[in-house]
Design an enzyme around this catalytic site. Structure first.
Site, PDB file in Angstrom:
ATOM      1  N   CYS A 268      -1.558   0.887   7.358  1.00 47.80           N
ATOM      2  CA  CYS A 268      -3.003   0.623   7.477  1.00 47.80           C
ATOM      3  C   CYS A 268      -3.424  -0.645   6.730  1.00 47.80           C
ATOM      4  O   CYS A 268      -3.752  -1.653   7.342  1.00 47.80           O
ATOM      5  CB  CYS A 268      -3.819   1.809   6.955  1.00 47.80           C
ATOM      6  N   ARG A 269      -3.425  -0.589   5.385  1.00 52.68           N
ATOM      7  CA  ARG A 269      -4.003  -1.683   4.602  1.00 52.68           C
ATOM      8  C   ARG A 269      -3.079  -2.887   4.458  1.00 52.68           C
ATOM      9  O   ARG A 269      -3.495  -4.033   4.719  1.00 52.68           O
ATOM     10  CB  ARG A 269      -4.418  -1.175   3.208  1.00 52.68           C
ATOM     11  N   SER A 270      -1.834  -2.671   4.018  1.00 55.56           N
ATOM     12  CA  SER A 270      -0.996  -3.848   3.732  1.00 55.56           C
ATOM     13  C   SER A 270      -0.597  -4.642   4.977  1.00 55.56           C
ATOM     14  O   SER A 270      -0.502  -5.873   4.889  1.00 55.56           O
ATOM     15  CB  SER A 270       0.218  -3.484   2.864  1.00 55.56           C
TER      16      SER A 270
ATOM     17  N   ASP B 275      -8.415   3.854   0.921  1.00 56.64           N
ATOM     18  CA  ASP B 275      -7.434   4.229   1.942  1.00 56.64           C
ATOM     19  C   ASP B 275      -8.192   4.713   3.180  1.00 56.64           C
ATOM     20  O   ASP B 275      -8.897   5.717   3.119  1.00 56.64           O
ATOM     21  CB  ASP B 275      -6.556   5.352   1.365  1.00 56.64           C
TER      22      ASP B 275
ATOM     23  N   CYS C  47       0.869  -1.190   0.000  1.00 50.24           N
ATOM     24  CA  CYS C  47       0.000   0.000   0.000  1.00 50.24           C
ATOM     25  C   CYS C  47       0.902   1.235   0.000  1.00 50.24           C
ATOM     26  O   CYS C  47       2.076   1.132  -0.359  1.00 50.24           O
ATOM     27  CB  CYS C  47      -0.975  -0.023   1.168  1.00 50.24           C
TER      28      CYS C  47
ATOM     29  N   ASN D 226       2.228   1.460   4.377  1.00 47.56           N
ATOM     30  CA  ASN D 226       2.546   0.193   5.073  1.00 47.56           C
ATOM     31  C   ASN D 226       2.223   0.275   6.572  1.00 47.56           C
ATOM     32  O   ASN D 226       2.910  -0.312   7.394  1.00 47.56           O
ATOM     33  CB  ASN D 226       4.010  -0.221   4.847  1.00 47.56           C
TER      34      ASN D 226
HETATM   35  P1  4NP Z   1      -1.861   2.819   4.018  1.00 48.50           P
HETATM   36  O1  4NP Z   1      -2.530   4.172   4.569  1.00 48.50           O
HETATM   37  O2  4NP Z   1      -1.278   3.163   2.662  1.00 48.50           O
HETATM   38  O3  4NP Z   1      -3.002   1.883   3.917  1.00 48.50           O
HETATM   39  O4  4NP Z   1      -0.804   2.418   5.029  1.00 48.50           O
HETATM   40  C1  4NP Z   1      -1.846   5.387   4.640  1.00 48.50           C
HETATM   41  C2  4NP Z   1      -0.980   5.591   5.684  1.00 48.50           C
HETATM   42  C3  4NP Z   1      -0.310   6.806   5.784  1.00 48.50           C
HETATM   43  C4  4NP Z   1      -0.524   7.787   4.836  1.00 48.50           C
HETATM   44  C5  4NP Z   1      -1.388   7.560   3.795  1.00 48.50           C
HETATM   45  C6  4NP Z   1      -2.049   6.352   3.695  1.00 48.50           C
HETATM   46  N1  4NP Z   1       0.140   9.030   4.966  1.00 48.50           N
HETATM   47  O5  4NP Z   1      -0.107   9.909   4.126  1.00 48.50           O
HETATM   48  O6  4NP Z   1       0.967   9.207   5.880  1.00 48.50           O
END
Ligand code: 4NP
Length: 158
Positions: free
Chosen positions: A13-15, A124, A8, A11
């Protein structure tokens, strides 16, 4: 041994959720697969998963608190058989690092496992509320069921 990487943006939240869910299912089915996750960004390298992801996973009896953020790297194309991305921007960012068609062929949208050829995105949840995390969990859970079925049918053919 087969190896699968979940990707993602951050790294956190989703992955990591996808990694935790797939590891849990593989363990339950006695399938030995290497499962890891990475982010296309370096925003959260070395960090624990987002608190909301950890809490959501725990509600489903999965502990992802030991996972730490890392950034996707070109070498991952050599280490992993399949690279599942969460959304289109992840796809573009990973493909931009591919060196050849073999690398490109390893990358797919994780939701194509349940909705083939649609290239749908796992939303997201970072800027949303807790409900977003349960929605992500349900999507990833179904996708990981499909991945496990594929792994099991491959094992049976060997
Ligand atoms: P992820 O979510 O890609 O599912 O881990 C996010 C985590 C952090 C950010 C964006 C999306 N950020 O902008 O810091």
């Amino acid at each position: 041994m087969k190896s699968i990487l979940m990707v993602c943006l951050g790294n956190i939240c989703r992955s990591p959720l996808a990694e935790g869910i797939l590891k849990d299912k593989c363990k339950q089915h006695g399938i030995s697969v290497k499962v890891d996750s990475a982010g296309t960004s370096n925003f959260h390298v070395g960090e624990m998963p987002d608190k909301r992801s950890m809490e959501n996973a725990l509600m489903h009896n999965i502990d992802i608190s030991a996972l730490r953020g890392r950034q996707f790297k070109v070498k991952d194309f050599d280490v992993f058989d399949m690279i599942y991305v969460m959304d289109e921007s992840n796809y573009q960012n990973v493909i931009a690092l591919a060196r050849n068609q073999n690398d490109i062929d390893k990358v797919d949208y994780i939701l194509n496992q349940i909705q083939p050829n649609i290239n749908a995105s796992v939303p997201d949840p970072y800027y949303g509320g807790e409900h977003g995390f349960e929605n992500v969990f349900q999507l990833l859970n179904k996708s990981c069921n499909a991945i496990v079925e594929k792994l099991l049918s491959n094992t049976n053919q060997q």
